[in-house]
Motif scaffolding. Structure first.
Motif, mmCIF file in Angstrom:
data_model
loop_
_atom_site.group_PDB
_atom_site.id
_atom_site.type_symbol
_atom_site.label_atom_id
_atom_site.label_comp_id
_atom_site.label_asym_id
_atom_site.label_seq_id
_atom_site.Cartn_x
_atom_site.Cartn_y
_atom_site.Cartn_z
ATOM 1 N N ALA A 110 -3.531 10.719 -14.167
ATOM 2 C CA ALA A 110 -4.243 11.885 -13.621
ATOM 3 C C ALA A 110 -4.927 12.680 -14.726
ATOM 4 C CB ALA A 110 -3.273 12.781 -12.844
ATOM 5 N N VAL A 111 -4.280 12.748 -15.899
ATOM 6 C CA VAL A 111 -4.880 13.505 -16.995
ATOM 7 C C VAL A 111 -5.592 12.586 -17.998
ATOM 8 C CG1 VAL A 111 -3.438 15.548 -16.751
ATOM 9 C CG2 VAL A 111 -2.624 13.667 -18.169
ATOM 10 N N GLY A 112 -5.849 11.339 -17.570
ATOM 11 C CA GLY A 112 -6.703 10.446 -18.360
ATOM 12 C C GLY A 112 -6.042 9.776 -19.549
ATOM 13 N N ALA A 113 -4.695 9.726 -19.585
ATOM 14 C CA ALA A 113 -4.011 9.095 -20.724
ATOM 15 C C ALA A 113 -4.137 7.572 -20.646
ATOM 16 C CB ALA A 113 -2.533 9.504 -20.728
ATOM 17 N N THR A 114 -4.517 6.939 -21.761
ATOM 18 C CA THR A 114 -4.573 5.478 -21.815
ATOM 19 C C THR A 114 -3.179 4.939 -22.118
ATOM 20 O OG1 THR A 114 -5.140 5.602 -24.142
ATOM 21 C CG2 THR A 114 -6.972 5.324 -22.580
ATOM 22 N N PRO A 115 -2.802 3.738 -21.665
ATOM 23 C CA PRO A 115 -3.563 2.841 -20.797
ATOM 24 C C PRO A 115 -3.343 3.111 -19.308
ATOM 25 C CG PRO A 115 -1.517 1.771 -21.448
ATOM 26 C CD PRO A 115 -1.488 3.157 -22.046
ATOM 27 N N TYR A 116 -2.706 4.267 -19.012
ATOM 28 C CA TYR A 116 -2.301 4.535 -17.627
ATOM 29 C C TYR A 116 -3.493 4.747 -16.705
ATOM 30 C CZ TYR A 116 1.901 5.126 -20.285
ATOM 31 O OH TYR A 116 2.931 4.905 -21.151
ATOM 32 N N ASP A 117 -4.596 5.281 -17.266
ATOM 33 C CA ASP A 117 -5.798 5.507 -16.463
ATOM 34 C C ASP A 117 -6.362 4.189 -15.911
ATOM 35 O OD1 ASP A 117 -6.398 4.701 -19.036
ATOM 36 O OD2 ASP A 117 -8.265 5.841 -19.138
ATOM 37 N N VAL A 118 -6.039 3.074 -16.573
ATOM 38 C CA VAL A 118 -6.465 1.755 -16.085
ATOM 39 C C VAL A 118 -5.340 1.094 -15.286
ATOM 40 C CG1 VAL A 118 -7.177 -0.565 -16.812
ATOM 41 C CG2 VAL A 118 -8.104 1.455 -17.985
ATOM 42 N N LEU A 119 -4.095 1.285 -15.745
ATOM 43 C CA LEU A 119 -2.955 0.637 -15.086
ATOM 44 C C LEU A 119 -2.703 1.205 -13.686
ATOM 45 C CD1 LEU A 119 -0.372 0.333 -18.001
ATOM 46 C CD2 LEU A 119 -1.522 -1.544 -16.815
ATOM 47 N N ALA A 120 -2.879 2.505 -13.498
ATOM 48 C CA ALA A 120 -2.563 3.114 -12.199
ATOM 49 C C ALA A 120 -3.485 2.581 -11.089
ATOM 50 C CB ALA A 120 -2.605 4.637 -12.286
ATOM 51 N N PRO A 121 -4.817 2.568 -11.288
ATOM 52 C CA PRO A 121 -5.659 1.990 -10.234
ATOM 53 C C PRO A 121 -5.382 0.492 -10.022
ATOM 54 C CG PRO A 121 -7.002 3.266 -11.776
ATOM 55 C CD PRO A 121 -5.634 3.177 -12.359
ATOM 56 N N ALA A 122 -5.042 -0.230 -11.101
ATOM 57 C CA ALA A 122 -4.729 -1.662 -10.957
ATOM 58 C C ALA A 122 -3.460 -1.837 -10.122
ATOM 59 C CB ALA A 122 -4.555 -2.303 -12.327
ATOM 60 N N MET A 123 -2.474 -0.977 -10.351
ATOM 61 C CA MET A 123 -1.227 -1.010 -9.584
ATOM 62 C C MET A 123 -1.515 -0.732 -8.101
ATOM 63 S SD MET A 123 2.154 1.376 -10.426
ATOM 64 C CE MET A 123 1.576 3.005 -9.931
ATOM 65 N N LEU A 124 -2.370 0.242 -7.851
ATOM 66 C CA LEU A 124 -2.733 0.575 -6.468
ATOM 67 C C LEU A 124 -3.436 -0.599 -5.782
ATOM 68 C CD1 LEU A 124 -2.950 3.437 -4.692
ATOM 69 C CD2 LEU A 124 -5.344 2.814 -4.908
ATOM 70 N N GLU A 125 -4.364 -1.215 -6.491
ATOM 71 C CA GLU A 125 -5.087 -2.372 -5.928
ATOM 72 C C GLU A 125 -4.123 -3.500 -5.584
ATOM 73 O OE1 GLU A 125 -7.890 -3.179 -4.624
ATOM 74 O OE2 GLU A 125 -8.683 -1.193 -5.013
ATOM 75 N N GLN A 126 -3.149 -3.703 -6.464
ATOM 76 C CA GLN A 126 -2.178 -4.771 -6.227
ATOM 77 C C GLN A 126 -1.374 -4.468 -4.967
ATOM 78 O OE1 GLN A 126 1.480 -5.039 -7.142
ATOM 79 N NE2 GLN A 126 1.468 -7.258 -6.770
ATOM 80 N N TRP A 127 -1.038 -3.201 -4.759
ATOM 81 C CA TRP A 127 -0.306 -2.808 -3.546
ATOM 82 C C TRP A 127 -1.176 -2.964 -2.297
ATOM 83 C CZ3 TRP A 127 4.569 -2.053 -2.149
ATOM 84 C CH2 TRP A 127 5.529 -1.931 -3.162
ATOM 85 N N LEU A 128 -2.436 -2.604 -2.402
ATOM 86 C CA LEU A 128 -3.349 -2.743 -1.256
ATOM 87 C C LEU A 128 -3.488 -4.216 -0.866
ATOM 88 C CD1 LEU A 128 -6.211 -0.253 -2.157
ATOM 89 C CD2 LEU A 128 -4.593 -0.064 -0.246
ATOM 90 N N ALA A 129 -3.678 -5.073 -1.876
ATOM 91 C CA ALA A 129 -3.838 -6.512 -1.616
ATOM 92 C C ALA A 129 -2.586 -7.077 -0.951
ATOM 93 C CB ALA A 129 -4.127 -7.244 -2.923
ATOM 94 N N TRP A 130 -1.455 -6.524 -1.304
ATOM 95 C CA TRP A 130 -0.185 -6.986 -0.721
ATOM 96 C C TRP A 130 -0.017 -6.465 0.705
ATOM 97 C CZ3 TRP A 130 4.488 -4.808 0.988
ATOM 98 C CH2 TRP A 130 5.560 -5.687 1.090
ATOM 99 N N LEU A 131 -0.433 -5.225 0.932
ATOM 100 C CA LEU A 131 -0.245 -4.577 2.239
ATOM 101 C C LEU A 131 -1.211 -5.075 3.310
ATOM 102 C CD1 LEU A 131 0.239 -0.705 1.964
ATOM 103 C CD2 LEU A 131 1.721 -2.357 3.126
ATOM 104 N N GLU A 132 -2.488 -5.235 2.935
ATOM 105 C CA GLU A 132 -3.524 -5.497 3.940
ATOM 106 C C GLU A 132 -3.199 -6.638 4.899
ATOM 107 O OE1 GLU A 132 -7.693 -5.288 2.778
ATOM 108 O OE2 GLU A 132 -7.125 -3.955 1.133
ATOM 109 N N PRO A 133 -2.798 -7.825 4.395
ATOM 110 C CA PRO A 133 -2.501 -8.916 5.348
ATOM 111 C C PRO A 133 -1.290 -8.639 6.232
ATOM 112 C CG PRO A 133 -2.011 -9.586 3.079
ATOM 113 C CD PRO A 133 -2.701 -8.266 3.000
ATOM 114 N N ARG A 134 -0.519 -7.621 5.909
ATOM 115 C CA ARG A 134 0.665 -7.294 6.723
ATOM 116 C C ARG A 134 0.346 -6.308 7.839
ATOM 117 N NH1 ARG A 134 2.453 -9.103 1.921
ATOM 118 N NH2 ARG A 134 4.392 -10.278 2.003
ATOM 119 N N LEU A 135 -0.911 -5.842 7.878
ATOM 120 C CA LEU A 135 -1.309 -4.863 8.894
ATOM 121 C C LEU A 135 -2.030 -5.547 10.053
ATOM 122 C CD1 LEU A 135 -2.618 -1.953 6.646
ATOM 123 C CD2 LEU A 135 -0.653 -1.868 8.193
#
Lengths: 181, 181
Positions: A110-135
């Motif tokens: 949230a405050v732009g600290a590396t590498p979390y600013d890249v890891l957090a959206p990647a983590m979210l995408e991974q969760w979305l990809a996992w969730l979508e076929p289950r809906l």
């Protein structure tokens, strides 16, 4: 660098350190000490700190996803049902240390600290990809929107639990229709 | 320590630093440099770092609450209506830096970092106390539960916006019935 210091051992050590002390304590040196080797051996398997933290997050995410897959069953289900099934599985006290780390990452991102600013959206995408076929939602655009909404609902309750405790989160879940009592 | 270095000036400087660089950059020395004084003058007004950060959070919270009070109107309203009115006010891009700081605090609190482990629950309590009288729910226990649920819903969407961006959060808000389009 014998067979005792393989990638899996380092990763397991990194996961232990992260769980016990938070990601801010996770360093090559800390993992090396935990396994009983030197920094260079850790760096051989995880060249950057982002690689190391990313691998830890993936491991913890897979752990949660295994727990959830069981609660969700085999067939795609409507978004509301999915949240209702997810909540009791996630609300177990033993999963709280994992979410503490997720919120640590989100806070750093949230405050732009590396590498979390890249890891957090990647983590979210991974969760979305996992969730979508289950809906059970036909239209792909709507399915993605619902997957986002499911994550927002669950993360909001988990955030509440992290700050205000289990009972407060259960109360919020109850009036949101996620639990019976 | 002349009239130019009053508490309000220090607090304004601390809010500026927090907005621009995150709370982890907020120190007595950083605020002193910003105002053009020395550390001891800052410590005179804010004896501990928790006092300083707490005052910054209170200021930012009051700013948001002023924005929301306008959207909510004078009369208590049902929880769903309240979330619907809150979302467009909070989704304005200029409020994002405030939420970035809130998530930073929650992340630090999640892994037990002081003074955030105490400040985060206090911040939540302050929000609950502000929200509860604005909810048209008669029973006090139910009112508190709904206030918790409102915070969870909104925080989940704001978390999503912080990580995945505005469009993703709007999509989740749309399928959650918070916006028309």
């Amino acid at each position: 660098m014998g067979y005792r210091h393989r990638r899996e051992d380092m990763l397991a050590a990194a996961v232990d350190v992260a769980r016990a002390e938070g990601l801010s304590s996770l360093s090559f040196g800390r993992v090396a000490r935990q396994v009983g080797t030197n920094d260079r051996t850790v760096v051989y398997y995880f060249p950057t700190k982002a690689d190391l933290i990313g691998a830890v997050l993936l491991t913890l995410g897979e752990e949660l996803q295994a727990l959830l897959a069981e609660a969700f069953g085999e067939q795609p289900i409507p978004p509301d049902d999915l949240v209702k099934r997810a909540w009791p599985a996630l609300a177990r006290p033993d999963s709280q240390p994992i979410f503490a780390l997720f919120f640590e990452i989100i806070g750093l991102a949230a405050v732009g600290a590396t590498p979390y600013d890249v890891l957090a959206p990647a983590m979210l995408e991974q969760w979305l990809a996992w969730l979508e076929p289950r809906l059970a939602v036909d239209d792909p655009v709507e399915r993605r929107a619902h997957a986002l909404a499911v994550l927002a609902r669950i993360d909001g309750l988990l955030l509440l639990r992290t700050i205000a405790g289990s009972e407060a989160a259960q109360e919020a879940a109850r009036v949101s229709g996620l639990t019976d009592r």
